[in-house]
Design a protein around this motif. Structure first.
Motif, PDB file in Angstrom:
ATOM      1  N   TYR A  62       0.845  -1.205   0.000  1.00 55.30           N
ATOM      2  CA  TYR A  62       0.000   0.000   0.000  1.00 55.30           C
ATOM      3  C   TYR A  62       0.876   1.250   0.000  1.00 55.30           C
ATOM      4  O   TYR A  62       0.667   2.180  -0.773  1.00 55.30           O
ATOM      5  N   GLU A  63       1.873   1.247   0.887  1.00 57.96           N
ATOM      6  CA  GLU A  63       2.756   2.418   0.984  1.00 57.96           C
ATOM      7  C   GLU A  63       3.531   2.647  -0.317  1.00 57.96           C
ATOM      8  O   GLU A  63       3.705   3.782  -0.751  1.00 57.96           O
ATOM      9  N   ARG A  94       2.542   1.758  -3.333  1.00 57.24           N
ATOM     10  CA  ARG A  94       1.579   2.267  -4.328  1.00 57.24           C
ATOM     11  C   ARG A  94       1.273   3.751  -4.105  1.00 57.24           C
ATOM     12  O   ARG A  94       1.219   4.529  -5.054  1.00 57.24           O
ATOM     13  N   GLN A  95       1.094   4.110  -2.824  1.00 57.30           N
ATOM     14  CA  GLN A  95       0.781   5.509  -2.501  1.00 57.30           C
ATOM     15  C   GLN A  95       1.950   6.417  -2.880  1.00 57.30           C
ATOM     16  O   GLN A  95       1.755   7.504  -3.376  1.00 57.30           O
ATOM     17  N   LYS A 112       2.037   6.901  -6.535  1.00 58.97           N
ATOM     18  CA  LYS A 112       0.965   7.821  -6.916  1.00 58.97           C
ATOM     19  C   LYS A 112       1.404   9.266  -6.679  1.00 58.97           C
ATOM     20  O   LYS A 112       1.234  10.127  -7.530  1.00 58.97           O
ATOM     21  N   ARG A 113       1.998   9.504  -5.497  1.00 63.54           N
ATOM     22  CA  ARG A 113       2.455  10.863  -5.167  1.00 63.54           C
ATOM     23  C   ARG A 113       3.548  11.320  -6.138  1.00 63.54           C
ATOM     24  O   ARG A 113       3.537  12.449  -6.610  1.00 63.54           O
ATOM     25  N   VAL A 135      -5.686   1.719  -1.787  1.00 65.49           N
ATOM     26  CA  VAL A 135      -6.185   0.345  -1.614  1.00 65.49           C
ATOM     27  C   VAL A 135      -5.124  -0.501  -0.926  1.00 65.49           C
ATOM     28  O   VAL A 135      -3.971  -0.532  -1.350  1.00 65.49           O
ATOM     29  N   VAL A 136      -5.536  -1.160   0.142  1.00 64.96           N
ATOM     30  CA  VAL A 136      -4.659  -2.131   0.797  1.00 64.96           C
ATOM     31  C   VAL A 136      -5.207  -3.495   0.408  1.00 64.96           C
ATOM     32  O   VAL A 136      -6.395  -3.758   0.590  1.00 64.96           O
ATOM     33  N   ARG A 137      -4.327  -4.338  -0.136  1.00 64.51           N
ATOM     34  CA  ARG A 137      -4.829  -5.649  -0.574  1.00 64.51           C
ATOM     35  C   ARG A 137      -4.144  -6.761   0.200  1.00 64.51           C
ATOM     36  O   ARG A 137      -2.909  -6.888   0.156  1.00 64.51           O
TER      37      ARG A 137
END
Lengths: 138, 245
Positions: free
Chosen positions: A118-119, A121-122, A125-126, B72-74
């Motif tokens: 998640y981190e 991906r975030q 994105k940033r 999204v957390v998967r």
């Protein structure tokens, strides 16, 4: 004198397999030494019981009953059952505790992997947003 | 102005009052491809960030969440709803939100009640606000078995936690981040009872608002078999909280 029935050969085979499998596991690092020693004791016990009763080398059951009587059990056979049940309960508890601990570890790992992804991906994105805003600037 | 417009304006005013605090929403979802996009889109109107926790869905949930949500957390493997909400809390806390809203991805909870949750939190200085279906008529639509179960667990939470709530199993909640940081990780099943009981026994303030919750979407989760398995699990969870927390 030999008084070997199929059950004695099965006992010997099981004990050898038990010790062999446990040895393989400890050699490959999938089992610790304490666990190997526990299984080794079980294996040797079954082997001794099978061989001694089959070949009448030594009357293991009588000896075991005498030991239990010495410990205070009125009937040797009751003692055998009680000790066997206690041993199995300990084994069950140990196995259950291990299984629960492993389950918790897998859950924690599952959660950590999810949060880490998640981190990442975030952050991507940033970074992408930041690049886009920089490109728009004259 | 119609009464409906009045209510909407009140909601937006309440949201504005909360502007100084960062509000994040977590949406635990498992195979919710049909409803998730709408839930996320509606929830976005009331919070700063929507994070979907995809509990290893086998349908299009992840793809839809990636398109519509802010994050999204998967889970690589399914952890159950308790595991999903816990991961959601951790993600929301890492994002630095002051208040965390929890809302189901199946559309059972109406996001337009989020401002009410926040307003109640502010009014009563509560640490947790629960959306209750027992403060309106919607509980009557549930099966008798389910109503009995919810009543039993709520009675247990009230008795052991010294609180007075009506719907302990509701998953529509608002939390203060400080409280979430302080609470232990609940079991993956029956997280709601464990979390509420622990919060109550730790002295956190718990309040409720009335929120309609139609039962159609998740009634299948609560059959007779589940009802029979609940009592022993409830006893274990209660003992865990009473003895070890």
């Amino acid at each position: 004198m030999v008084n070997a029935n199929p059950i004695h050969y099965i006992g010997i085979l099981v004990s050898v397999l038990l010790v062999y499998k446990s040895y393989k596991l400890v050699r490959s690092g999938k089992e610790n030494v304490l666990e190997f020693l526990v299984w080794l004791c079980f294996g040797l016990g079954i082997f001794a019981l099978s061989v001694s009763t089959a070949f009448r080398v030594f009357n293991t059951l009588e000896w075991f009953q005498a030991m239990l009587a010495f410990l205070g059990f009125r009937s040797g056979r009751d003692g055998v059952f009680v000790v066997a049940i206690l041993g199995l309960m300990l084994l069950l508890f140990y196995t259950y505790a291990n299984a629960k601990s492993n389950q918790k570890r897998v859950s924690d790992l599952n959660q950590k992997v999810a949060l880490l992804k998640y981190e990442v991906r975030q952050q991507d994105k940033r970074d992408s947003e930041s690049r886009q805003s920089n490109e728009k600037r004259p | 102005m119609s009464p409906e417009q009045d209510v909407l304006q009140d909601h937006h005013l309440s949201a504005e009052q909360e502007e100084e605090q960062s509000v994040g929403a977590i949406v635990p979802a498992y195979n919710e491809a049909d409803t998730l996009r709408q839930v996320v889109s509606d929830t976005k109107q009331y919070v700063d960030q929507v994070i979907v926790v995809d509990d290893a869905s086998t349908d299009e949930t992840f793809e839809i969440a990636a398109e519509s949500a802010d994050g999204v957390v998967r889970h690589p493997q399914n952890m159950g709803v308790g595991g999903a909400v816990q991961t959601g809390y951790l993600a929301a806390l890492r994002e630095g939100h002051d208040i965390v809203i929890q809302i189901d991805g199946d559309g059972q909870h109406d996001p337009s009640f989020i401002p009410d949750l926040l307003e109640k939190m502010d009014e009563e200085d509560a640490d947790m606000v629960i959306g209750s279906r027992w403060l309106n008529e919607s509980y009557k639509e549930y099966s008798l078995v389910r109503r009995c179960g919810i009543n039993f667990f709520t009675y247990e939470a009230n008795l052991l936690g010294g609180i007075d709530i009506t719907d302990v199993t509701s998953g529509f909640r608002a939390y203060r981040a400080d409280m979430l940081r302080d609470l232990e990780q609940p079991e993956t099943s029956h997280w709601a009872l464990e979390q509420t009981l622990e919060a109550a026994r730790s002295g956190y303030r718990i309040a409720e608002i009335s929120t309609p919750m139609p039962p159609e979407t998740d009634d299948s989760q609560f059959d007779v078999g589940t009802f029979l398995r609940y009592p022993p699990r409830m006893i274990l969870i209660s003992l865990k909280v009473l003895l070890f927390r």
